[in-house]
Design a protein around this motif. Structure first.
Motif, PDB file in Angstrom:
ATOM      1  N   LEU A  29       0.676  -1.234   0.024  1.00 15.70           N
ATOM      2  CA  LEU A  29       0.083  -0.102   0.144  1.00 15.70           C
ATOM      3  C   LEU A  29       0.863   1.379   0.058  1.00 15.70           C
ATOM      4  N   SER A  30       1.949   1.055   0.714  1.00 15.76           N
ATOM      5  CA  SER A  30       2.886   2.428   1.098  1.00 15.76           C
ATOM      6  C   SER A  30       3.386   2.819  -0.705  1.00 15.76           C
ATOM      7  N   TRP A  31       3.815   1.768  -1.521  1.00 16.24           N
ATOM      8  CA  TRP A  31       4.495   2.058  -3.059  1.00 16.24           C
ATOM      9  C   TRP A  31       3.519   2.363  -3.890  1.00 16.24           C
ATOM     10  N   ILE A  32       2.316   1.476  -3.536  1.00 19.94           N
ATOM     11  CA  ILE A  32       1.209   1.937  -4.285  1.00 19.94           C
ATOM     12  C   ILE A  32       0.271   3.609  -4.632  1.00 19.94           C
ATOM     13  N   PHE A  33       0.474   4.136  -3.115  1.00 17.05           N
ATOM     14  CA  PHE A  33       0.685   5.742  -2.496  1.00 17.05           C
ATOM     15  C   PHE A  33       2.014   6.818  -3.283  1.00 17.05           C
ATOM     16  N   ARG A  34       2.748   5.719  -2.975  1.00 15.33           N
ATOM     17  CA  ARG A  34       3.805   6.879  -3.444  1.00 15.33           C
ATOM     18  C   ARG A  34       4.412   6.838  -4.677  1.00 15.33           C
ATOM     19  N   THR A  35       3.285   5.602  -5.492  1.00 14.09           N
ATOM     20  CA  THR A  35       3.602   5.578  -7.240  1.00 14.09           C
ATOM     21  C   THR A  35       2.134   6.568  -8.225  1.00 14.09           C
ATOM     22  N   ILE A  36       1.307   6.645  -7.492  1.00 10.20           N
ATOM     23  CA  ILE A  36       0.170   6.519  -8.377  1.00 10.20           C
ATOM     24  C   ILE A  36       0.210   7.973  -8.291  1.00 10.20           C
ATOM     25  N   PRO A  37      -0.507   8.654  -9.350  1.00 11.54           N
ATOM     26  CA  PRO A  37      -0.469  10.301  -9.029  1.00 11.54           C
ATOM     27  C   PRO A  37      -1.541  11.049  -8.360  1.00 11.54           C
ATOM     28  N   ALA A  48       0.145   1.286  13.270  1.00  9.10           N
ATOM     29  CA  ALA A  48       1.652   1.000  13.009  1.00  9.10           C
ATOM     30  C   ALA A  48       2.288   1.483  14.121  1.00  9.10           C
ATOM     31  N   THR A  49       2.856   0.143  14.573  1.00  8.50           N
ATOM     32  CA  THR A  49       3.756  -0.256  15.924  1.00  8.50           C
ATOM     33  C   THR A  49       5.196   0.600  15.743  1.00  8.50           C
ATOM     34  N   GLU A  50       5.808   0.863  16.370  1.00  7.82           N
ATOM     35  CA  GLU A  50       7.270   1.158  16.557  1.00  7.82           C
ATOM     36  C   GLU A  50       8.175   0.491  15.283  1.00  7.82           C
ATOM     37  N   THR A  51       7.807  -0.880  15.525  1.00  8.06           N
ATOM     38  CA  THR A  51       8.517  -1.829  14.447  1.00  8.06           C
ATOM     39  C   THR A  51       7.363  -2.077  13.598  1.00  8.06           C
ATOM     40  N   GLU A  52       7.074  -0.977  12.968  1.00  6.52           N
ATOM     41  CA  GLU A  52       6.189  -0.878  12.181  1.00  6.52           C
ATOM     42  C   GLU A  52       4.861  -1.904  11.497  1.00  6.52           C
ATOM     43  N   ARG A  53       4.707  -3.067  12.428  1.00  2.00           N
ATOM     44  CA  ARG A  53       3.224  -4.264  12.000  1.00  2.00           C
ATOM     45  C   ARG A  53       2.361  -3.220  12.421  1.00  2.00           C
ATOM     46  N   THR A  54       0.722  -3.681  11.345  1.00  2.00           N
ATOM     47  CA  THR A  54       0.198  -2.813  11.769  1.00  2.00           C
ATOM     48  C   THR A  54      -0.472  -3.181  13.123  1.00  2.00           C
ATOM     49  N   LEU A  55      -1.326  -2.225  13.354  1.00  5.82           N
ATOM     50  CA  LEU A  55      -1.946  -2.439  14.747  1.00  5.82           C
ATOM     51  C   LEU A  55      -2.973  -2.920  14.689  1.00  5.82           C
ATOM     52  N   PHE A  56      -3.961  -2.335  13.070  1.00  8.70           N
ATOM     53  CA  PHE A  56      -5.503  -2.100  13.960  1.00  8.70           C
ATOM     54  C   PHE A  56      -5.555  -2.405  11.560  1.00  8.70           C
ATOM     55  N   PHE A  57      -5.805  -2.060  11.103  1.00  2.41           N
ATOM     56  CA  PHE A  57      -5.469  -2.305   9.280  1.00  2.41           C
ATOM     57  C   PHE A  57      -4.986  -0.961   8.740  1.00  2.41           C
ATOM     58  N   ASP A  58      -4.565  -0.940   7.262  1.00  2.00           N
ATOM     59  CA  ASP A  58      -4.436   0.297   6.826  1.00  2.00           C
ATOM     60  C   ASP A  58      -5.506   0.329   5.882  1.00  2.00           C
ATOM     61  N   PHE A  59      -5.392   1.911   4.799  1.00  2.24           N
ATOM     62  CA  PHE A  59      -6.365   2.249   4.653  1.00  2.24           C
ATOM     63  C   PHE A  59      -6.097   3.533   3.104  1.00  2.24           C
ATOM     64  N   LEU A  60      -6.570   3.107   2.143  1.00  4.86           N
ATOM     65  CA  LEU A  60      -6.160   4.194   0.987  1.00  4.86           C
ATOM     66  C   LEU A  60      -7.007   3.803  -0.025  1.00  4.86           C
ATOM     67  N   PRO A  61      -7.735   5.260  -0.017  1.00  4.03           N
ATOM     68  CA  PRO A  61      -8.972   5.136  -1.522  1.00  4.03           C
ATOM     69  C   PRO A  61      -7.931   5.138  -2.109  1.00  4.03           C
ATOM     70  N   VAL A  62      -8.936   4.986  -3.898  1.00  2.00           N
ATOM     71  CA  VAL A  62      -7.998   5.490  -4.817  1.00  2.00           C
ATOM     72  C   VAL A  62      -9.287   5.185  -6.490  1.00  2.00           C
ATOM     73  N   GLU A  63      -8.631   6.586  -6.786  1.00  2.00           N
ATOM     74  CA  GLU A  63     -10.133   6.947  -8.270  1.00  2.00           C
ATOM     75  C   GLU A  63      -9.622   6.519  -9.405  1.00  2.00           C
ATOM     76  N   LEU A  64      -9.957   5.295  -9.681  1.00  2.00           N
ATOM     77  CA  LEU A  64      -9.644   5.260 -11.409  1.00  2.00           C
ATOM     78  C   LEU A  64      -9.929   5.172 -12.433  1.00  2.00           C
ATOM     79  N   GLY A  65     -11.076   6.022 -12.593  1.00  2.00           N
ATOM     80  CA  GLY A  65     -11.492   6.486 -13.653  1.00  2.00           C
ATOM     81  C   GLY A  65     -13.222   5.904 -13.566  1.00  2.00           C
ATOM     82  N   THR A  66     -14.184   5.620 -15.021  1.00  2.00           N
ATOM     83  CA  THR A  66     -15.466   6.027 -15.237  1.00  2.00           C
ATOM     84  C   THR A  66     -15.600   4.813 -15.969  1.00  2.00           C
ATOM     85  N   VAL A  67     -16.106   3.706 -16.069  1.00  2.00           N
ATOM     86  CA  VAL A  67     -17.209   2.914 -16.582  1.00  2.00           C
ATOM     87  C   VAL A  67     -18.400   2.317 -16.475  1.00  2.00           C
ATOM     88  N   LYS A  68     -18.579   2.739 -18.213  1.00  2.00           N
ATOM     89  CA  LYS A  68     -20.367   3.507 -17.982  1.00  2.00           C
ATOM     90  C   LYS A  68     -21.002   4.077 -17.406  1.00  2.00           C
TER      91      LYS A  68
END
Length: 189
Positions: A29-37, A48-68
């Protein structure tokens, strides 16, 4: 299950990155966030914790365009891989449209991969979602003590499944996985 908002002509699909702790779900998800426009992504939220372990969840919304005539949006989530967060993993899977299972290629993570995959299928069964599209990323292919692909495929019974060989920390197959699962979830509607 996808959310269709006819008043806004939007369809939102929920995609969950599932797998053992430290397998590379948040790294994907971090790579996607850094890469997409900038114009197609929302705020990346990571707990995440100090050791970079996810505590609850990560979330990233992305818009892809239009279909029909409908705007297509993805809500990307990760789950914590640690056994302690078993109930959290299950709750994040509720109403899922697609899954990227991120397996850790390190030999010493073999049992973790098998147990997490079984846990995922049990949770899908509990939600009566056996037909959820799933693709598989065999991550950390750049590490020194990795299992051969054949062994992971046998362990996880992946013969004939959509498999991507990945190195999420350097972006290898990250976007291909995102495109692959997006094709799967959009084609179901």
């Amino acid at each position: 299950m996808s959310l269709i908002d006819f008043s806004k002509s939007e369809i939102t699909f929920k995609v969950v990155y599932y797998g053992p702790a430290m397998s590379g779900k948040t790294t994907n998800l971090s790579w996607i966030f850094r890469t997409i426009p900038e114009k197609v992504k929302g705020q990346f939220t990571s707990i995440a914790t100090e050791t970079e372990r996810t505590l609850f969840f990560d979330f990233l919304p992305v818009e892809l365009g239009t279909v029909k005539g409908f705007k297509i949006r993805l809500s990307l989530y990760t789950v914590p891989g640690q056994e302690l967060y078993k109930l959290t993993r299950k709750s994040v899977l509720k109403s899922v449209d697609g899954i990227v299972f991120v397996a850790d290629s390190n030999r010493d993570r073999r049992e973790d991969n098998v147990n997490n995959l079984a846990d995922m299928f049990k949770n899908l069964e509990d939600y009566e979602s056996p037909d959820t599209p799933i693709i598989y990323q065999l991550n950390k292919r750049d590490m020194p003590a990795i299992m051969p692909v054949r062994e992971i495929v046998d362990d996880l019974q992946l013969k004939g499944k959509a498999i991507y060989l990945g190195m999420a920390s350097s972006g290898v197959s990250v976007m291909e996985c995102l495109k692959g699962i997006t094709r799967e979830v959009v084609s179901k509607i």
